[in-house]
Design a protein around this motif. Sequence first.
Motif, PDB file in Angstrom:
ATOM      1  N   VAL A   1       7.656  -1.093   2.068  1.00  0.00           N
ATOM      2  CA  VAL A   1       7.282   0.319   2.006  1.00  0.00           C
ATOM      3  C   VAL A   1       5.864   0.432   2.553  1.00  0.00           C
ATOM      4  O   VAL A   1       4.956  -0.268   2.095  1.00  0.00           O
ATOM      5  N   PRO A   2       5.658   1.300   3.547  1.00  0.00           N
ATOM      6  CA  PRO A   2       4.322   1.413   4.135  1.00  0.00           C
ATOM      7  C   PRO A   2       3.264   1.828   3.116  1.00  0.00           C
ATOM      8  O   PRO A   2       3.521   2.684   2.262  1.00  0.00           O
ATOM      9  N   ALA A   3       2.097   1.220   3.216  1.00  0.00           N
ATOM     10  CA  ALA A   3       0.986   1.588   2.333  1.00  0.00           C
ATOM     11  C   ALA A   3       0.564   3.030   2.571  1.00  0.00           C
ATOM     12  O   ALA A   3       0.175   3.735   1.649  1.00  0.00           O
ATOM     13  N   ASP A   4       0.663   3.459   3.819  1.00  0.00           N
ATOM     14  CA  ASP A   4       0.313   4.840   4.168  1.00  0.00           C
ATOM     15  C   ASP A   4       1.589   5.684   4.273  1.00  0.00           C
ATOM     16  O   ASP A   4       1.888   6.279   5.297  1.00  0.00           O
TER      17      ASP A   4
ATOM     18  N   LYS B   1       5.485  13.443   3.035  1.00  0.00           N
ATOM     19  CA  LYS B   1       6.734  14.202   2.925  1.00  0.00           C
ATOM     20  C   LYS B   1       7.811  13.428   2.161  1.00  0.00           C
ATOM     21  O   LYS B   1       8.755  14.002   1.655  1.00  0.00           O
ATOM     22  N   ILE B   2       7.649  12.091   2.071  1.00  0.00           N
ATOM     23  CA  ILE B   2       8.607  11.263   1.339  1.00  0.00           C
ATOM     24  C   ILE B   2       8.399  11.483  -0.151  1.00  0.00           C
ATOM     25  O   ILE B   2       7.309  11.272  -0.679  1.00  0.00           O
ATOM     26  N   LYS B   3       9.461  11.904  -0.833  1.00  0.00           N
ATOM     27  CA  LYS B   3       9.383  12.172  -2.272  1.00  0.00           C
ATOM     28  C   LYS B   3      10.274  11.251  -3.093  1.00  0.00           C
ATOM     29  O   LYS B   3      10.248  11.290  -4.321  1.00  0.00           O
ATOM     30  N   LEU B   4      11.056  10.403  -2.393  1.00  0.00           N
ATOM     31  CA  LEU B   4      11.932   9.461  -3.074  1.00  0.00           C
ATOM     32  C   LEU B   4      11.942   8.162  -2.286  1.00  0.00           C
ATOM     33  O   LEU B   4      12.255   8.162  -1.091  1.00  0.00           O
TER      34      LEU B   4
END
Length: 155
Positions: free
Chosen positions: A87-90, A94-97
Amino acid sequence: MKTAIISDTHGLLRPEALTCLQGCDLIIHAGDIGCPEILTQLTSIAPTHAVRGNNDLNLPWAANLPDYLTFEINSWQTLLTHDIADVPADLDSKIKLVITGHSHKPCIQWHGDCLYLNPGSAGRRRFKLPVTLALLDVSADTLTPQLVHLLDSPA
């Protein structure tokens, strides 16, 4: 929208898991699937999103599975990948899940307004970890996760 989240089946789709998946609108598999028949079974129940896990690498049937996916569930931007380390650190705001597997350890945790969900392992038991999957009720304004234990007691 009733969504089932499953991971780390490693070639075993338990009858208890199949029972939980009935009536779902969407199924998400977070990798380490184990064999193509699992995806066939899942897609016969509901539309299915899946990524390959580390144990699916170098298997010819899994070559076309992505390492990560982004998609929407009822307008919730979702990132699906097998290992939380990917999972990207940054992470895009917009990603909520965020859905991951790999560790076999179930986890439901909010980080601000983003839900991180690992359904645990629904396949063969690893060590003394529980055998689980997750159900997620997705409405326009809420995500309501629930962990489902597939076996009554640890080994």
